[in-house]
Design an enzyme around this catalytic site. Structure first.
Site: not given
Ligand code: UT7
Length: 323
Positions: A114, A250, A280
């Site tokens: 990225c 980005h 992304n």
């Molecule tokens: O470009 C390269 C660099 N990449 C990035 O910069 C990405 C960096 N990370 C992020 O943008 C965020 O961490 C994400 C968007 C990937 C995730 O957001 P988050 O607020 O960190 O969510 P999380 O991973 O902590 O997930 C929260 C909850 C989880 O459920 P529980 O464990 O709290 O019950 C996940 O299982 O959301 C759940 N979850 C989803 N729910 C519905 C994860 N993906 C999904 C989904 N739909 N697609």
């Protein structure tokens, strides 16, 4: 005499197929509301069957050349930032060279995931300042839809396909921060974090593989490292946040973009945001945002721009340039 790598043209290409969040609800257990609130993404573009990264790159390159009023014959080199090459080799850049009908000069790919476009811009800048080339096409092009595990809801909703391109040319300048062109760059990587964002395929498996990401961890690094590199880069250029017209980040997640702007003490109306429409697109996201920002009438000649990105490696960095 001071030479600067000056932007002469910009262009982009997005595949025709638009995939709204709602369409992904039928693939994995997710919702439009979750995707919007956690990432800011509303839709993304996916390449058609047989439409490869090099095809997207050629379209973006042609748009950038047209914007510059130049033809492929005027270009000495092509650098493509990509992690989704059509084939392991040859490079996408040589495919673009062929697609443009360009039979002179040289072409190669840069792979910093990225952060690839920031690394490619810095590479092009060095080559222009050293006299290796006078005009370089710098392209970011990706088809990340082909790296998705369509059973992994934590990643498959985040990425999209697209390409953006800049034409850079070496021009004499005054040697001050008021010059047009690239004023500074700041690059980093730290391989200790290679396991928090990677693709589980390659020569070790004989398959292309799928993207794997510990999202929360990457998020934490992003917010911390992006503002830091942007500040360092501005300092190298002899400038501060107060001089910035546009942050062109980005486009991974609106919350990362907002967090970085806040740390830079700049309001969101100084940030070019496209993540809602593109998702992304990895190395393509910055040149796409530059092109869309110009088309929207946001980016104008003389504007001071900070670009910053982080991705797999981890690799991250920033470039300060005057448009
Ligand atoms: O470009 C390269 C660099 N990449 C990035 O910069 C990405 C960096 N990370 C992020 O943008 C965020 O961490 C994400 C968007 C990937 C995730 O957001 P988050 O607020 O960190 O969510 P999380 O991973 O902590 O997930 C929260 C909850 C989880 O459920 P529980 O464990 O709290 O019950 C996940 O299982 O959301 C759940 N979850 C989803 N729910 C519905 C994860 N993906 C999904 C989904 N739909 N697609």
């Amino acid at each position: 005499m001071t030479l600067r790598a000056v932007v002469k043209g910009v262009g982009h290409y997005l595949p025709a197929r638009v995939v709204p969040n709602a369409e992904l609800e039928s693939l994995v257990d997710t919702s439009d509301e979750w995707i919007r609130s956690r990432s800011g993404i509303e839709r993304r573009h996916f390449a058609a069957e047989g439409e490869m990264t090099s095809h997207l790159a050629v379209q973006a390159a042609q748009a950038a050349l047209a914007d510059a009023g130049l033809s492929a014959d005027d270009i000495d080199a092509i650098i493509v930032a990509t992690s989704t090459p059509d084939l392991t080799f040859p490079s996408v850049a040589t495919m673009v060279q062929s697609g443009l009908g360009m039979t002179r000069g040289f072409a190669f790919d840069v792979q910093a995931v990225c952060a690839g476009f920031v690394f490619a811009l810095t590479t092009a800048n060095g080559m222009l300042l050293s006299g290796s080339a006078k005009r370089i096409l710098v392209i970011g092009a990706e088809t990340f839809s082909r790296l998705m595990d369509w059973t992994d809801r934590s990643t498959c909703v985040l990425f999209g396909d697209g390409a953006g391109a800049l034409v850079l040319a070496a021009e004499e300048a005054g040697g001050t921060p008021a010059d047009r062109g690239i004023l500074a760059s700041d690059l980093h990587s730290d391989g200790r974090f290679k396991d928090i964002l990677y693709v589980d395929g390659g020569t070790s498996t004989g398959t292309t593989g799928h993207l794997r990401m510990a999202g929360k961890e990457v998020f934490r690094h992003a917010v911390e490292k992006l503002a830091e590199t942007a500040h360092a880069c501005l300092e190298k250029a002899g400038l501060t946040s107060a001089d910035v017209t546009w942050i062109v980040p980005h486009q991974a997640n609106i919350r990362i973009i907002e967090g970085t702007a806040k740390k830079m003490q700049l309001p969101m109306d100084r940030v070019v945001v496209t993540v809602q429409d593109h998702g992304n697109t990895s190395a393509a996201s910055i040149p796409l945002a530059l092109s869309v920002g110009k088309a929207r009438g946001q980016i104008k000649p003389g504007d001071l721009i900070v670009t910053e990105a982080i991705g797999g490696g981890l690799a991250w960095g920033s470039v300060v340039l005057r448009w």
